[in-house]
Design a protein around this motif. Structure first.
Motif, PDB file in Angstrom:
ATOM      1  N   GLN A  13      -3.842   8.554   4.175  1.00 54.37           N
ATOM      2  CA  GLN A  13      -2.764   9.130   3.365  1.00 54.37           C
ATOM      3  C   GLN A  13      -1.424   8.513   3.740  1.00 54.37           C
ATOM      4  N   GLN A  14      -1.191   8.322   5.037  1.00 57.97           N
ATOM      5  CA  GLN A  14       0.062   7.735   5.486  1.00 57.97           C
ATOM      6  C   GLN A  14       0.192   6.294   4.996  1.00 57.97           C
ATOM      7  N   SER A  17       0.915   6.370   1.314  1.00 58.91           N
ATOM      8  CA  SER A  17       2.300   6.790   1.096  1.00 58.91           C
ATOM      9  C   SER A  17       3.267   5.646   1.378  1.00 58.91           C
ATOM     10  N   LYS A  21       5.721   3.786  -1.284  1.00 60.39           N
ATOM     11  CA  LYS A  21       7.161   3.682  -1.002  1.00 60.39           C
ATOM     12  C   LYS A  21       7.621   2.230  -1.106  1.00 60.39           C
TER      13      LYS A  21
END
Length: 118
Positions: A13-14, A17, A21
């Motif tokens: 997930q990181q 993300s 971004k």
């Protein structure tokens, strides 16, 4: 094992993300570069309007006092003969529209007939 699974999911997930971004930042940079090009080719923008547009695109603009939430600035204007009737002139405008409450903007092309050529 369940804890390792959770850690793995968190890492995924990181990473996702961070990738989103980065993609958003790259898209914003492309928009800024494109805006620089069409502002450089403009023929109607006053220096203070240029600054306001530039800051708005960089998300640094502050709405001028007494301005409406939606503000339009003519950035380019040109007169051309109407292709359907060369005796009539068309006024072509490109307008930069800023909506301060949503930080959204768009370019609008307008064409309208003006008086006939003499």
């Amino acid at each position: 094992q369940q804890q390792q699974q959770q850690q793995h999911e968190q890492q995924q997930q990181q990473q996702q993300s961070e990738a989103e971004k980065l993609a958003a930042e790259q898209q914003q940079q492309q928009v800024i570069e494109a805006a620089k090009e069409w502002l450089a080719a403009s023929n109607k923008v006053a220096p203070e309007e240029y600054d306001l547009i530039y800051k708005f695109i960089h998300r640094e603009a502050v709405k001028p006092p007494n301005a409406d939430d939606v503000m339009q600035i003519v950035i380019h204007e040109e007169q051309k003969p109407d292709p359907d009737n060369p005796a009539v002139m068309l006024l072509e405008q490109v307008v930069f529209e800023m909506t301060f409450s949503t930080n959204q903007w768009r370019r609008i092309r307008r064409k309208r007939k003006t008086k006939a050529k003499t």
